[in-house]
Design a protein around this motif. Structure first.
Motif, mmCIF file in Angstrom:
data_model
loop_
_atom_site.group_PDB
_atom_site.id
_atom_site.type_symbol
_atom_site.label_atom_id
_atom_site.label_comp_id
_atom_site.label_asym_id
_atom_site.label_seq_id
_atom_site.Cartn_x
_atom_site.Cartn_y
_atom_site.Cartn_z
ATOM 1 N N MET A 250 9.155 8.313 67.398
ATOM 2 C CA MET A 250 8.628 7.745 66.159
ATOM 3 C C MET A 250 9.317 6.431 65.817
ATOM 4 S SD MET A 250 6.201 9.695 65.018
ATOM 5 C CE MET A 250 6.063 9.452 63.246
ATOM 6 N N PHE A 251 10.613 6.345 66.121
ATOM 7 C CA PHE A 251 11.339 5.099 65.870
ATOM 8 C C PHE A 251 10.825 3.993 66.791
ATOM 9 C CE2 PHE A 251 14.879 2.265 66.986
ATOM 10 C CZ PHE A 251 15.138 1.708 65.736
ATOM 11 N N ILE A 252 10.620 4.304 68.061
ATOM 12 C CA ILE A 252 10.128 3.292 69.009
ATOM 13 C C ILE A 252 8.755 2.813 68.587
ATOM 14 C CG2 ILE A 252 9.395 2.920 71.403
ATOM 15 C CD1 ILE A 252 11.592 4.913 72.217
ATOM 16 N N ARG A 253 7.939 3.735 68.070
ATOM 17 C CA ARG A 253 6.596 3.372 67.602
ATOM 18 C C ARG A 253 6.612 2.792 66.201
ATOM 19 N NH1 ARG A 253 4.026 2.633 72.143
ATOM 20 N NH2 ARG A 253 3.507 4.532 73.317
ATOM 21 N N LYS A 254 7.858 2.570 65.684
ATOM 22 C CA LYS A 254 8.045 1.939 64.370
ATOM 23 C C LYS A 254 7.461 2.770 63.232
ATOM 24 C CE LYS A 254 8.153 -2.699 66.392
ATOM 25 N NZ LYS A 254 9.617 -2.618 66.569
ATOM 26 N N LYS A 255 7.469 4.079 63.413
ATOM 27 C CA LYS A 255 7.052 4.984 62.351
ATOM 28 C C LYS A 255 8.244 5.442 61.505
ATOM 29 C CE LYS A 255 2.796 5.118 63.894
ATOM 30 N NZ LYS A 255 1.672 4.505 63.123
ATOM 31 N N LEU A 256 9.456 5.240 62.026
ATOM 32 C CA LEU A 256 10.685 5.566 61.310
ATOM 33 C C LEU A 256 11.631 4.383 61.395
ATOM 34 C CD1 LEU A 256 11.485 9.191 62.618
ATOM 35 C CD2 LEU A 256 10.452 8.590 60.427
ATOM 36 N N ASN A 257 12.464 4.231 60.377
ATOM 37 C CA ASN A 257 13.464 3.165 60.444
ATOM 38 C C ASN A 257 14.773 3.695 61.039
ATOM 39 O OD1 ASN A 257 14.873 4.490 58.381
ATOM 40 N ND2 ASN A 257 13.859 3.294 56.774
#
Length: 886
Positions: free
Chosen positions: A579-586
């Motif tokens: 999710m972080f790589i997909r910019k869904k999480l900071n």
């Protein structure tokens, strides 16, 4: 303070705060007043040094010789009087003057954090990695049993590696100062084996750096980095010269330097021997006794693969056992269904078998080395994601450590290392080297996370998938193991014995057979019948086999549960990273999630080994661990303190040291016995009990269990020969084997057994006569006095252990001490009245003392100079900047 940059130090203060909070929360019972942690192994060492503390109260200093264990051995290997140590303050500062075991976990965290700073890893990633290192299950396990020197050495080990990295990264001044400091503090903890593994990591890392520098033709860096590192390390070692030099010198006299080989000794198969029939180093059988099994290595990711080991603790009547087979276990269900016991009875019996849950290759263990599921996944991910600067040397060191941990299970490889790797043959317990992956897995994970935070692209997503696939392969292997392992530790003989024990109608018969079964196969209580259990086996000869089958099902259940548990943690970690790589999480959510999951994972297992029941009131601890039995009280009534006690009650007298708390013991426990005494134990006191040997060791009292009450009782030994005596003759033999065999049948009162190499020292000796006498007049640990009155030159035998640093003086003049009866001191006493002095004068200790006194203050001066110079440089920079602005 105009130049002080609080913003630069604030992240580190936050790290310190986090480490402190987690350590306090995990070990909160330690904050109670008058409470200590129950540490069985530490109690053994406390028993050994107790008499040394009593001596210090009377004389103002610790003795160098300890007569209270193994009939006498050097005391400086346990406790010693060193020069004033200015680094003690710094050592305590790194532990924030916290009570144990809070101080242990704080030091582990802060030491590893220094390593992450040296790598340039950002603060919060470093905090997560440091906590992962500090709370690996191995740490609470060894904290609970009392291996405090080991855990403190593990605290400084990563900091030392980080200091060397500073030098390699051309921060020469800071690197030199911190390498010297952390080398000093590392070896100050006095756990040579952990320090050895730390330098092994540094050696592998250094080779990696050297290859890069040589390929880049940066020969200047090669010379600078290597010379500065070596100089700093030598300075740190010099600080500990008071322990290192005497310990090395003593090591040459211990079983770690060699053990006697007889014709019927299995060591002739596993070790080469020298001209004196001594092995070169410890026997491989002994050194590799605690070898990690190949399948057991999966505990790094699945703690229950071999059943967790066994750990018990008790406080305020609350007993906690881990793992604990409850009334819901397969064992309990089988007992209820097949043997007619109630649920409560079956549950209690199953609980008593909890120690049998472990079925690994080690003789026994308190618990596994579990690094954490997420830590292992991040390590695998890092192997794909990181560049080659660090990952390859880390991988090599990690793989090498696992292979070395296998010990006897990878004999060809480890036998070669044992014979050729410098100093490696001095160590035992190969499983300890798993502290290497414990240290290196989190650093790879931290480097990978740190890179992830600043570099997310399609390639990152591919690398995450590769890491996930590699992890899936590990889970697949674990799954195959789950379905194919037989979970069987018991051999056919023991299974048959179980069947025989339970194939009866009579409860009393069953209990009697089970007691014999335990004595033969497993002396521990985990297979004893629960008292009061009503057995209704109805002559079923398969009951024993059925219990073992149920036990294997319980072992499988633990492993299966941990596979699912680890899968859940890894899946959540992969989800957060994806999710972080997909910019869904900071980044904040990612680090909070990874950190929280990692700690839930590790602390969930840790709390089974270190919890509130691990702590006990100090007074109760001393009463429980050092009880003064009626037998002890009876012996202590003796007004002459110069005798020895042989405690044959309650188990192996050479695997316990509690007797030494009150008495001068013939037995004891120490991993580095004097070689000659270890040989004596092996061939005269353990495999058989030679009463004449007990007599020559002045065993005035023998403690044995009362057959009816099972309580220790005292048997005076009137045949004990006392502190010294004169003999009628000498039997000269050629070599250690002949000397040992001669002890099989001899009368030490009349005859001394002496090696031919001492024959010239006994020229002119005459048999003793009734008109001659010798007696001990003063015993003061490091100095013993005797008075002799003989009609001719006669051989005196002293019931004191021979050691090269004991020197004799007759009327103030040096006299030659010979080794008699394999372990004792002998001295040719001239005719007439004489005063004989024995003095313990270890030259290695005196040399080390002098070196340490100088080196310690030099390190402090360097550290102060570094701090002052750093402040001066910052002040100059501020002034220069202010001048330009004007």
């Amino acid at each position: 303070m105009k130049t002080f940059n609080w913003k630069s130090i604030l992240p580190h203060l936050i790290a310190v705060g986090v480490f402190l909070i987690v350590a306090v929360l995990f070990c909160y019972p330690a904050l109670e007043s008058n409470v200590v942690i129950q540490q069985g192994d530490l109690a053994q060492s406390q028993s050994v040094v107790h008499q040394s503390f009593v001596y210090k109260e009377l004389h103002g200093h610790f003795p160098l010789w300890m007569p209270q264990i193994f009939s006498g051995m050097p005391g400086f290997v346990n406790i010693f009087e060193g020069p004033y140590n200015p680094l003690y303050f710094i050592d305590r500062m790194f532990q924030l003057w916290l009570p144990a075991p809070i101080s242990y976990f704080f030091l582990l965290s802060i030491g590893f954090y220094f390593l992450t700073v040296s790598f340039g890893i950002r603060t919060w990633v470093g905090i997560i990695a440091s906590l992962a290192y500090a709370y690996c299950t191995y740490d609470p396990i060894i904290a609970a049993v009392g291996h405090q020197t080991k855990i403190l050495a593990m605290g400084y080990a990563p900091a030392l590696i980080g200091a060397v990295i500073l030098i390699f990264d051309k921060k020469y001044v800071a690197g030199f100062v911190f390498t010297a400091l952390f080398t000093a503090l590392e070896f100050q903890q006095n756990h040579t084996q952990i320090s050895y593994y730390t330098f092994l990591i540094i050696a592998i890392m250094s080779v990696s750096y050297l290859v890069r520098w040589i390929m880049a033709k940066d020969f200047k860096q090669v010379g600078l980095a290597m010379s500065i590192s070596i100089a700093a390390a030598l300075l740190g070692l010099a600080h500990n010269a008071v322990t290192i030099i005497p310990t090395y010198d003593f090591g040459n006299e211990t079983k770690r330097a060699g053990q006697l080989v007889m014709n019927n000794n299995i060591d002739t198969v596993t070790n080469a021997v020298d001209a004196n029939n001594k092995t070169k180093g410890m026997s491989k059988e002994y050194a590799f006794q605690w070898s990690y099994g190949k399948a057991e290595t999966f505990s790094l990711m699945f703690p229950g693969v071999m059943g967790y080991g066994y750990h018990g603790s008790q406080r305020d009547g609350e007993m906690r056992v881990f793992p604990s087979l409850s009334e819901n276990s397969n064992v309990a269900k089988f007992i209820t269904e097949k043997m007619g016991a109630s649920d409560e009875q079956a549950g209690e019996y199953a609980k008593s078998m909890s120690g049998s849950v472990y079925w690994g290759d080690q003789p026994f263990t308190a618990g596994p080395v579990y690094l954490g599921a997420i830590v292992c996944f991040l390590f695998l991910f890092g192997m794909f994601y990181l560049d080659g600067k660090h990952k390859w040397w880390i991988l090599i060191a990690s793989v090498l450590s696992v292979l070395m941990a296998w010990g006897s299970h990878f004999a060809a490889f480890n036998n070669f290392l044992f014979d050729h790797l410098p100093m490696y043959s001095k160590f035992r317990t190969p499983t300890q080297i798993l502290v290497v992956p414990q240290m290196l897995f989190p650093i790879v994970g931290a480097l990978a996370l740190d890179k992830l935070l600043s570099n997310q692209n399609e390639d990152t997503w591919k690398k995450l998938r590769l890491g996930a696939i590699a992890t899936a392969v590990v889970f697949a292997i674990a799954g195959i193991m789950y379905f194919t392992l037989d979970y069987a530790k018991e051999n056919k003989e023991r299974t048959s014995a179980f069947n025989t024990a339970f194939a009866t109608y009579n409860e009393a018969d069953v209990q009697g057979k089970m007691e014999a079964l335990n004595q033969k196969y497993q002396p521990q209580a985990d297979n004893q019948l629960y008292e009061g259990m009503v057995l209704q086996s109805k002559g079923d000869k398969q009951v024993g086999k059925g219990i073992l089958t149920a036990l294997r099902s319980d072992r499988a259940a633990y492993f299966g549960k941990d596979i699912l548990r680890s899968f859940a943690f890894v899946a959540l970690a992969i989800f957060l990273m994806g999710m972080f790589i997909r910019k869904k999480l900071n980044a904040t959510v990612l680090l909070a999630g990874i950190g929280l999951l990692t700690m839930i994972d590790l602390l969930g297992i840790d709390s089974n080994y270190l919890n509130k029941t691990s702590f006990i009131n100090k007074d109760e601890y001393e009463t429980n661990e050092f009880p003064e039995s009626d037998a002890d009280k009876q012996i202590l009534k003796d007004t002459d303190p110069n005798y020895r006690v042989f405690n044959y009650s309650g188990g192996d007298p050479f695997q316990e040291s509690k007797t030494s708390y009150y008495h001068k013991s013939i037995g004891g426990y120490h991993p580095a016995k004097l070689a000659i005494y270890d040989d004596l134990i092996t061939f005269q006191l353990s495999r058989k009990l030679n009463e004449q040997v007990l007599n020559m060791l002045n065993a005035k009292y023998i403690i044995q269990d009362n057959p009816q009450t099972k309580q220790p009782m005292v048997f005076p030994n009137p045949a004990a020969l006392g502190n010294c005596w004169l003999v009628k003759g000498v039997s000269f033999v050629n070599g250690a084997v002949a000397e040992m065999r001669a002890l099989d049948a001899f009368n030490p009162k009349d005859t001394a057994i002496v090696d031919n190499k001492y024959k010239a020292d006994l020229t002119g000796m005459m048999p003793t006569d009734s008109a001659s006498s010798i007696k001990q007049t003063v015993f003061d640990n490091d100095a013993i006095k005797y008075e002799s009155n003989t009609t001719s030159a006669q051989l005196a035998i002293f019931s004191e252990i021979f050691y090269k640093d004991w020197f004799a003086y007759i009327d103030g003049k040096p006299a030659k001490v010979v080794k008699a009866n394999y372990v004792l001191r002998g001295l040719l006493v001239p005719a007439g009245k004489h005063t004989i002095d024995f003095k313990f004068e270890p030259a290695a200790y005196k040399t080390g003392y002098a070196i340490s006194a100088i080196a310690s203050w030099l390190i402090v001066a360097l550290l102060l100079g570094f701090v002052v110079w750093g402040v001066f440089l910052k002040e100059m920079a501020w002034r220069k900047k202010a001048t330009k602005q004007r």
